[in-house]
Design a protein around this motif. Structure first.
Motif, PDB file in Angstrom:
ATOM      1  N   GLU A  54      42.594  48.574  31.175  1.00  0.00           N
ATOM      2  CA  GLU A  54      42.205  47.724  30.045  1.00  0.00           C
ATOM      3  C   GLU A  54      43.353  46.811  29.618  1.00  0.00           C
ATOM      4  O   GLU A  54      43.137  45.633  29.304  1.00  0.00           O
ATOM      5  CB  GLU A  54      41.762  48.590  28.863  1.00  0.00           C
ATOM      6  N   ARG A  55      44.566  47.336  29.620  1.00  0.00           N
ATOM      7  CA  ARG A  55      45.730  46.512  29.249  1.00  0.00           C
ATOM      8  C   ARG A  55      45.911  45.359  30.241  1.00  0.00           C
ATOM      9  O   ARG A  55      46.237  44.233  29.848  1.00  0.00           O
ATOM     10  CB  ARG A  55      46.998  47.361  29.207  1.00  0.00           C
ATOM     11  N   ILE A  56      45.713  45.666  31.509  1.00  0.00           N
ATOM     12  CA  ILE A  56      45.873  44.643  32.548  1.00  0.00           C
ATOM     13  C   ILE A  56      44.835  43.543  32.370  1.00  0.00           C
ATOM     14  O   ILE A  56      45.159  42.346  32.442  1.00  0.00           O
ATOM     15  CB  ILE A  56      45.778  45.302  33.937  1.00  0.00           C
ATOM     16  N   VAL A  57      43.586  43.921  32.126  1.00  0.00           N
ATOM     17  CA  VAL A  57      42.528  42.934  31.893  1.00  0.00           C
ATOM     18  C   VAL A  57      42.829  42.104  30.650  1.00  0.00           C
ATOM     19  O   VAL A  57      42.672  40.871  30.640  1.00  0.00           O
ATOM     20  CB  VAL A  57      41.158  43.627  31.764  1.00  0.00           C
ATOM     21  N   ASN A  58      43.271  42.755  29.591  1.00  0.00           N
ATOM     22  CA  ASN A  58      43.593  42.044  28.341  1.00  0.00           C
ATOM     23  C   ASN A  58      44.689  41.005  28.564  1.00  0.00           C
ATOM     24  O   ASN A  58      44.622  39.884  28.032  1.00  0.00           O
ATOM     25  CB  ASN A  58      44.038  43.038  27.265  1.00  0.00           C
ATOM     26  N   ASN A  59      45.707  41.371  29.347  1.00  0.00           N
ATOM     27  CA  ASN A  59      46.813  40.440  29.583  1.00  0.00           C
ATOM     28  C   ASN A  59      46.368  39.257  30.433  1.00  0.00           C
ATOM     29  O   ASN A  59      46.792  38.111  30.204  1.00  0.00           O
ATOM     30  CB  ASN A  59      47.989  41.162  30.238  1.00  0.00           C
ATOM     31  N   LYS A  60      45.500  39.498  31.405  1.00  0.00           N
ATOM     32  CA  LYS A  60      44.960  38.379  32.191  1.00  0.00           C
ATOM     33  C   LYS A  60      44.140  37.445  31.306  1.00  0.00           C
ATOM     34  O   LYS A  60      44.201  36.215  31.443  1.00  0.00           O
ATOM     35  CB  LYS A  60      44.102  38.906  33.344  1.00  0.00           C
ATOM     36  N   LEU A 111      57.525  36.840  32.484  1.00  0.00           N
ATOM     37  CA  LEU A 111      56.602  37.756  31.811  1.00  0.00           C
ATOM     38  C   LEU A 111      55.162  37.275  31.980  1.00  0.00           C
ATOM     39  O   LEU A 111      54.256  38.062  32.291  1.00  0.00           O
ATOM     40  CB  LEU A 111      56.955  37.881  30.328  1.00  0.00           C
ATOM     41  N   LEU A 112      54.931  35.979  31.786  1.00  0.00           N
ATOM     42  CA  LEU A 112      53.582  35.437  31.950  1.00  0.00           C
ATOM     43  C   LEU A 112      53.099  35.604  33.390  1.00  0.00           C
ATOM     44  O   LEU A 112      51.930  35.931  33.629  1.00  0.00           O
ATOM     45  CB  LEU A 112      53.554  33.961  31.558  1.00  0.00           C
ATOM     46  N   GLU A 113      53.994  35.391  34.352  1.00  0.00           N
ATOM     47  CA  GLU A 113      53.616  35.533  35.758  1.00  0.00           C
ATOM     48  C   GLU A 113      53.261  36.985  36.081  1.00  0.00           C
ATOM     49  O   GLU A 113      52.344  37.249  36.867  1.00  0.00           O
ATOM     50  CB  GLU A 113      54.741  35.025  36.647  1.00  0.00           C
ATOM     51  N   LYS A 166      44.660  36.942  28.160  1.00  0.00           N
ATOM     52  CA  LYS A 166      45.623  36.173  27.347  1.00  0.00           C
ATOM     53  C   LYS A 166      46.087  34.940  28.105  1.00  0.00           C
ATOM     54  O   LYS A 166      46.224  33.853  27.516  1.00  0.00           O
ATOM     55  CB  LYS A 166      46.839  37.049  26.993  1.00  0.00           C
ATOM     56  N   ILE A 167      46.374  35.105  29.395  1.00  0.00           N
ATOM     57  CA  ILE A 167      46.804  33.953  30.196  1.00  0.00           C
ATOM     58  C   ILE A 167      45.718  32.886  30.194  1.00  0.00           C
ATOM     59  O   ILE A 167      45.989  31.699  29.968  1.00  0.00           O
ATOM     60  CB  ILE A 167      47.137  34.384  31.645  1.00  0.00           C
ATOM     61  N   LYS A 168      44.476  33.280  30.430  1.00  0.00           N
ATOM     62  CA  LYS A 168      43.369  32.319  30.484  1.00  0.00           C
ATOM     63  C   LYS A 168      43.155  31.617  29.146  1.00  0.00           C
ATOM     64  O   LYS A 168      42.869  30.417  29.094  1.00  0.00           O
ATOM     65  CB  LYS A 168      42.082  33.034  30.906  1.00  0.00           C
ATOM     66  N   GLN A 169      43.301  32.354  28.061  1.00  0.00           N
ATOM     67  CA  GLN A 169      42.966  31.823  26.734  1.00  0.00           C
ATOM     68  C   GLN A 169      44.126  31.086  26.067  1.00  0.00           C
ATOM     69  O   GLN A 169      43.891  30.156  25.281  1.00  0.00           O
ATOM     70  CB  GLN A 169      42.496  32.965  25.835  1.00  0.00           C
ATOM     71  N   HIS A 170      45.368  31.484  26.361  1.00  0.00           N
ATOM     72  CA  HIS A 170      46.501  30.940  25.607  1.00  0.00           C
ATOM     73  C   HIS A 170      47.600  30.313  26.461  1.00  0.00           C
ATOM     74  O   HIS A 170      48.394  29.529  25.943  1.00  0.00           O
ATOM     75  CB  HIS A 170      47.134  32.035  24.747  1.00  0.00           C
ATOM     76  N   TYR A 171      47.663  30.664  27.743  1.00  0.00           N
ATOM     77  CA  TYR A 171      48.818  30.250  28.544  1.00  0.00           C
ATOM     78  C   TYR A 171      48.438  29.605  29.874  1.00  0.00           C
ATOM     79  O   TYR A 171      49.278  29.519  30.776  1.00  0.00           O
ATOM     80  CB  TYR A 171      49.723  31.460  28.826  1.00  0.00           C
ATOM     81  N   THR A 189      49.125  30.898  35.883  1.00  0.00           N
ATOM     82  CA  THR A 189      47.788  30.881  36.467  1.00  0.00           C
ATOM     83  C   THR A 189      47.409  32.292  36.880  1.00  0.00           C
ATOM     84  O   THR A 189      48.187  32.957  37.583  1.00  0.00           O
ATOM     85  CB  THR A 189      47.735  29.958  37.703  1.00  0.00           C
ATOM     86  N   VAL A 190      46.249  32.753  36.451  1.00  0.00           N
ATOM     87  CA  VAL A 190      45.807  34.101  36.801  1.00  0.00           C
ATOM     88  C   VAL A 190      45.586  34.203  38.308  1.00  0.00           C
ATOM     89  O   VAL A 190      44.942  33.351  38.920  1.00  0.00           O
ATOM     90  CB  VAL A 190      44.513  34.469  36.040  1.00  0.00           C
ATOM     91  N   ILE A 191      46.148  35.237  38.892  1.00  0.00           N
ATOM     92  CA  ILE A 191      45.998  35.502  40.320  1.00  0.00           C
ATOM     93  C   ILE A 191      44.726  36.324  40.532  1.00  0.00           C
ATOM     94  O   ILE A 191      44.549  37.373  39.913  1.00  0.00           O
ATOM     95  CB  ILE A 191      47.220  36.256  40.872  1.00  0.00           C
ATOM     96  N   GLU A 192      43.855  35.852  41.404  1.00  0.00           N
ATOM     97  CA  GLU A 192      42.579  36.528  41.633  1.00  0.00           C
ATOM     98  C   GLU A 192      42.595  37.389  42.892  1.00  0.00           C
ATOM     99  O   GLU A 192      41.862  38.367  42.990  1.00  0.00           O
ATOM    100  CB  GLU A 192      41.447  35.501  41.727  1.00  0.00           C
ATOM    101  N   GLU A 193      43.416  37.029  43.867  1.00  0.00           N
ATOM    102  CA  GLU A 193      43.510  37.829  45.082  1.00  0.00           C
ATOM    103  C   GLU A 193      44.858  37.582  45.751  1.00  0.00           C
ATOM    104  O   GLU A 193      45.460  36.518  45.578  1.00  0.00           O
ATOM    105  CB  GLU A 193      42.377  37.506  46.055  1.00  0.00           C
ATOM    106  N   VAL A 194      45.318  38.578  46.510  1.00  0.00           N
ATOM    107  CA  VAL A 194      46.596  38.477  47.212  1.00  0.00           C
ATOM    108  C   VAL A 194      46.434  39.064  48.616  1.00  0.00           C
ATOM    109  O   VAL A 194      45.426  39.700  48.939  1.00  0.00           O
ATOM    110  CB  VAL A 194      47.720  39.229  46.461  1.00  0.00           C
TER     111      VAL A 194
END
Length: 368
Positions: free
Chosen positions: A332-338, A283-285, A340-345, A174-179
Motif C-alpha cells: 500500500e505504501r508503494i502504491v501511495n508513493n507512485k 527520493l522521487l525516482e 504521489k508522483i502522478k499527482q504532484h511530481y 516519471t512512474v516506472i511501469e515495467e523493467v
C-alpha cells in the motif's frame, strides 16, 4: 520566448538533478514552440550544437585543471556569453558559483533563479566556505527578478530570512511501469534479495550511518552502494571502512537508467539518507520505481513521503529495519508513493508549472 538555462553541467544528463531537469524542461519548451538555449560545460561528453531541438552553447570549463574554483570560471563564461544574446528569460539553476557574477547579467531578460537547497548547511564545507555560501545565497536573492523554491521548507526559509516570496515548484519524475528483470543477472542479484542506496558520497547523506547499521545488522542480504566513491576524500574513506564487509557491495556510479530502474524496482529496502536540501530527485525516482523507502528523519523527507515511508535517526534504527521490514508486506505504501508522483511530481505537471510561471514573470516584468 527565447529562453536560456544556466547553472548545469549541460545536457543530455550525465551528472545529476539539475541536469536531468534541464534536459526534460528544455525539450518540453522546444516542443511547445519556444527557442531554448542550454549552456554546456566544455568538458561535457556531448559536443553537438543541438539536442532534440535545443540549442547547446558550449562554454569553457576549467574544473579539470582548477578543481572547484573552475566552476566559477565556467559560470562567469556562461553569464558573460548570455549578455551578448537577446534572451527574454534566463533561468539560473543554483547560485553557489554564479551569483558573484550577477553584475554581468544582462538587464533586459527576466532573471529567474532556482534556489536549490541550503548549500551552506552541508557538513563537508569549512566555516569559511559556509560563510561564503551564505553570502552567495544573499546575492542570488537580491540580484534575481524572481525566485523558485523546490520545497515548501526552502520557500519558508527564504521568506523568513530575506522577506522575499518565491514560487514553489518541486522537482519531477516519471512512474516506472515495467523493467527488465534480466538486468539483475549483470550484478549477480536475485529479485527482492538485496537492499540498496544511491547517493553522492557526502557526509550529509548519512551514508556512514546507514552502512554502520548494515554492518551491525544480523541481516545477511546484499547491500548495494551506488555512487562514485573515487572522486573525494569522504568517498574513499567510506570505501576503505566498509569494503571488507562481506555483504556491502560498492557498484560505483551507474548512469544507465534502465539498470537503475530495475535495481530500484527489485530491491527489498531502499535507503535515502539525504538530510540537506529540498525535494530530492533521487527520493522521487525511488518512489516512482516502486521502492519501499527508509529515509533519514527530517522535514524535507517527511514533506514528500508523509506516512508512506519509514524513518531512521541512527544506525540502530537501520539494523532493526533490515532485520524486520519486508517489501512484500507494504504494498500500500508503494502504491501511495507512485500516486504521489502522478499527482504532484510528474514531469508534465512540473514543466507546465514552470512554463506558466515564465509567462507570468515576463508579463510582470514588461508591465513594470
Amino acid at each position: 520566448m527565447r529562453i536560456a538555462i544556466l547553472g548545469s553541467r549541460g545536457i543530455p544528463n550525465y551528472h545529476g538533478g539539475f541536469e536531468q531537469f534541464a534536459e526534460n524542461f528544455s525539450v518540453y519548451l522546444v516542443e511547445n514552440g519556444h527557442q531554448v538555449y542550454v549552456y554546456n560545460s566544455s568538458l561535457h561528453p556531448y559536443q553537438n550544437s543541438t539536442y532534440k531541438g535545443v540549442h547547446i552553447i558550449h562554454c569553457r570549463d576549467l574544473e579539470n585543471k582548477l578543481g572547484t574554483s573552475g566552476q566559477f570560471v565556467y559560470d562567469f563564461n556562461c553569464i558573460r556569453d548570455s549578455s551578448h544574446r537577446n534572451f527574454d528569460i534566463i533561468l539560473q539553476l543554483g547560485y553557489t558559483s554564479s551569483s558573484v557574477w550577477h553584475r554581468f547579467l544582462p538587464k533586459k531578460p527576466a532573471i529567474i533563479t532556482n534556489m536549490d537547497g541550503l548549500e551552506w548547511k552541508r557538513s563537508k564545507y569549512s566555516k569559511a566556505v559556509k560563510s561564503f555560501l551564505k553570502y552567495a545565497e544573499k546575492l542570488a536573492v537580491q540580484s534575481s527578478d524572481y525566485l523558485i523554491s523546490d520545497s515548501i521548507g526552502i520557500q519558508n526559509y527564504i521568506r523568513q530570512t530575506y522577506n522575499q516570496d518565491s514560487k514553489y515548484i518541486a522537482y519531477g519524475s516519471t512512474v516506472i511501469e515495467e523493467v527488465d528483470e534480466t538486468v539483475l543477472g549483470h550484478y549477480g542479484l536475485e529479485a527482492y534479495g538485496y537492499n540498496m542506496l544511491i547517493a553522492r558520497m557526502e557526509p550529509e547523506n548519512n551514508i556512514e550511518t546507514v552502512l554502520d547499521g548494515v554492518r551491525d545488522s544480523e541481516s545477511s542480504a546484499a547491500f548495494l552502494v551506488i555512487g562514485n566513491y573515487t572522486t573525494n576524500a569522504f568517498g574513499k574513506y567510506i570505501y576503505q571502512k566498509f569494503n571488507a564487509s562481506e555483504n556491502i557491495i560498492f557498484l560505483g556510479a551507474i548512469y544507465n537508467q534502465e539498470h537503475l530502474n530495475a535495481l530500484r524496482w527489485y530491491s527489498n529496502l531502499y535507503f535515502h539518507g539525504h538530510s540537506v536540501g529540498g525535494t530530492n530527485p533521487s527520493l522521487l525516482e525511488a518512489m516512482a520505481s516502486g521502492c519501499l523507502v527508509v529515509a533519514h528523519d527530517n522535514d524535507f523527507n517527511r514533506a514528500v513521503l508523509h506516512t508512506d515511508g519509514f524513518y531512521f535517526k541512527n544506525k540502530n534504527d537501520i539494523s532493526s529495519m533490515l532485520e524486520t521490514l519486508s517489501k512484500k508486506n507494504h504494498g500500500e505504501r508503494i502504491v501511495n508513493n507512485k500516486n504521489k508522483i502522478k499527482q504532484h511530481y510528474s514531469w508534465e505537471m512540473i514543466n507546465r508549472t514552470y512554463l506558466n510561471y515564465f509567462v507570468e514573470c515576463l508579463k510582470t516584468k514588461s508591465d513594470n
